[in-house]
Design a protein around this motif. Structure first.
Motif, mmCIF file in Angstrom:
data_model
loop_
_atom_site.group_PDB
_atom_site.id
_atom_site.type_symbol
_atom_site.label_atom_id
_atom_site.label_comp_id
_atom_site.label_asym_id
_atom_site.label_seq_id
_atom_site.Cartn_x
_atom_site.Cartn_y
_atom_site.Cartn_z
ATOM 1 N N GLY A 1 -6.735 -6.828 8.333
ATOM 2 C CA GLY A 1 -6.686 -5.426 8.729
ATOM 3 C C GLY A 1 -6.122 -4.541 7.630
ATOM 4 N N ASN A 2 -6.661 -3.322 7.536
ATOM 5 C CA ASN A 2 -6.161 -2.410 6.507
ATOM 6 C C ASN A 2 -4.903 -1.689 6.994
ATOM 7 N N VAL A 3 -4.309 -0.952 6.091
ATOM 8 C CA VAL A 3 -3.033 -0.304 6.388
ATOM 9 C C VAL A 3 -3.149 0.667 7.564
ATOM 10 N N PHE A 4 -4.268 1.358 7.681
ATOM 11 C CA PHE A 4 -4.395 2.339 8.749
ATOM 12 C C PHE A 4 -4.591 1.680 10.115
ATOM 13 N N ASP A 5 -5.226 0.520 10.135
ATOM 14 C CA ASP A 5 -5.333 -0.255 11.369
ATOM 15 C C ASP A 5 -3.933 -0.672 11.827
ATOM 16 N N CYS A 6 -3.134 -1.135 10.888
ATOM 17 C CA CYS A 6 -1.766 -1.556 11.211
ATOM 18 C C CYS A 6 -0.931 -0.385 11.724
ATOM 19 N N ALA B 1 3.163 -6.281 7.855
ATOM 20 C CA ALA B 1 2.561 -5.417 8.872
ATOM 21 C C ALA B 1 1.511 -6.181 9.682
ATOM 22 N N ARG B 2 0.713 -6.981 9.006
ATOM 23 C CA ARG B 2 -0.311 -7.772 9.712
ATOM 24 C C ARG B 2 0.335 -8.812 10.623
ATOM 25 N N GLU C 1 0.862 -1.184 0.000
ATOM 26 C CA GLU C 1 0.000 0.000 0.000
ATOM 27 C C GLU C 1 0.896 1.231 0.000
ATOM 28 N N THR C 2 0.509 2.243 -0.765
ATOM 29 C CA THR C 2 1.253 3.500 -0.776
ATOM 30 C C THR C 2 0.291 4.663 -0.648
ATOM 31 N N TRP C 3 0.803 5.769 -0.149
ATOM 32 C CA TRP C 3 0.056 7.009 -0.162
ATOM 33 C C TRP C 3 1.040 8.163 -0.064
ATOM 34 N N ARG C 4 0.542 9.325 -0.408
ATOM 35 C CA ARG C 4 1.371 10.521 -0.442
ATOM 36 C C ARG C 4 0.883 11.512 0.604
ATOM 37 N N THR C 5 1.828 12.079 1.329
ATOM 38 C CA THR C 5 1.530 13.103 2.318
ATOM 39 C C THR C 5 2.264 14.374 1.905
ATOM 40 N N PRO C 6 1.581 15.282 1.224
ATOM 41 C CA PRO C 6 2.241 16.503 0.740
ATOM 42 C C PRO C 6 2.861 17.322 1.870
ATOM 43 N N GLY C 7 3.936 18.004 1.534
ATOM 44 C CA GLY C 7 4.582 18.893 2.497
ATOM 45 C C GLY C 7 5.742 18.277 3.249
#
Length: 104
Positions: free
Chosen positions: A62-67, A49-50, A30-36
């Motif tokens: 479990g999803n990435v945010f749960d982990c 992670a699980r 899973e990937t995501w971007r956090t600007p700044g």
């Protein structure tokens, strides 16, 4: 166990973005971007992670945010969460850390 380098994606006619999507789906990334941020791209290997989070209440699906919410620090220390200036950089480092051979 033999792991495909970049799966069976055709060598030509496929964009780098499509290859990344194939790789992410096949290996549970899973990937995501956090600007700044200096390194705005974050990549997480969900199977690892699980596994790491299981003793702390992370469910097998479990999803990435749960982990991240339950064991984020442990994931960083284990190298299953990586950061990069591009999505590709974050994925490349993650694959190196968890032993996924690839050609990006």
């Amino acid at each position: 166990m033999q792991t495909p380098l970049l799966l069976n994606a055709p060598k030509s006619g496929v964009s780098k973005r499509t290859k990344l999507r194939i790789l992410k789906k096949a290996f549970g990334i899973e990937t995501w971007r956090t600007p700044g941020l200096e390194c705005p791209w974050i990549a997480v290997h969900l199977p690892s992670a699980r596994r790491i989070g299981k003793p702390y209440g992370v469910k097998p699906d479990g999803n990435v945010f749960d982990c991240i919410s339950k064991v984020g620090r442990l994931l960083d220390e284990a190298g299953v969460t990586t950061y990069g200036t591009t999505e590709r950089d974050a994925i490349r480092q993650l694959c190196h850390n968890v032993g996924i051979p690839l050609q990006l």
